[in-house]
Design a protein around this motif. Structure first.
Motif, mmCIF file in Angstrom:
data_model
loop_
_atom_site.group_PDB
_atom_site.id
_atom_site.type_symbol
_atom_site.label_atom_id
_atom_site.label_comp_id
_atom_site.label_asym_id
_atom_site.label_seq_id
_atom_site.Cartn_x
_atom_site.Cartn_y
_atom_site.Cartn_z
ATOM 1 N N ILE A 1 0.840 -1.183 0.000
ATOM 2 C CA ILE A 1 0.000 0.000 0.000
ATOM 3 C C ILE A 1 0.883 1.244 0.000
ATOM 4 N N THR A 2 0.672 2.092 -1.000
ATOM 5 C CA THR A 2 1.336 3.388 -1.023
ATOM 6 C C THR A 2 0.289 4.456 -1.312
ATOM 7 N N GLU A 3 0.423 5.582 -0.665
ATOM 8 C CA GLU A 3 -0.510 6.685 -0.846
ATOM 9 C C GLU A 3 0.282 7.981 -0.947
ATOM 10 N N TYR A 4 -0.285 8.933 -1.679
ATOM 11 C CA TYR A 4 0.375 10.216 -1.869
ATOM 12 C C TYR A 4 -0.633 11.350 -1.744
ATOM 13 N N VAL A 5 -0.164 12.467 -1.273
ATOM 14 C CA VAL A 5 -0.991 13.663 -1.311
ATOM 15 C C VAL A 5 -1.116 14.081 -2.779
ATOM 16 N N ASP A 6 -2.238 14.642 -3.150
ATOM 17 C CA ASP A 6 -2.509 14.941 -4.560
ATOM 18 C C ASP A 6 -1.413 15.777 -5.213
ATOM 19 N N SER A 7 -0.829 16.693 -4.482
ATOM 20 C CA SER A 7 0.133 17.628 -5.064
ATOM 21 C C SER A 7 1.438 16.976 -5.519
#
Length: 122
Positions: free
Chosen positions: A56-62
């Protein structure tokens, strides 16, 4: 526990940097980890998070499409590859260790390092 970031520096717009984080005193492969940043006068924000075993990897939209988080559990190192850097990416970047994925993305974590400075010049 000791959490130590490295790899920050001064880079021009469009350039790249790779941040590293080493952790000692903790079972590295048992913790979700991530990167948090804070610019002067702004609130701390979660940048990216990776689950303890990596899927699982997640990023802030920017930063989506420009930053890549990864971890090497054997070497006990967390990375953040930052490409196409923009002036608004300038901040102190902190390695975050522990806590739920969603909490790290809110800029909160159980253990946080001292930070490494990233400055993007235009």
């Amino acid at each position: 526990a000791q959490v130590v970031e490295s790899g920050g520096g001064l880079v021009q717009v469009g350039g790249s940097l790779r941040l590293s984080c080493t952790v000692s005193g903790l079972p590295f492969d048992r913790y979700n980890m991530g990167w948090i940043r804070q610019a002067p006068g702004k609130e701390r924000e979660g940048v990216s998070v990776i689950s303890w075993n990596g899927p699982i990897t997640e990023y802030v939209d920017s930063v989506k499409g420009r930053f890549t988080i990864s971890r090497d559990n054997a070497e006990k190192i967390l990375y953040l590859q930052m490409n196409s850097l923009k002036p608004e990416d300038s901040a102190t970047y902190y390695c975050a260790v522990g806590g739920p994925v969603e909490r790290i993305l809110r800029g909160q974590s159980r253990y946080i390092g001292q930070g490494t400075q990233v400055t993007v010049s235009s």
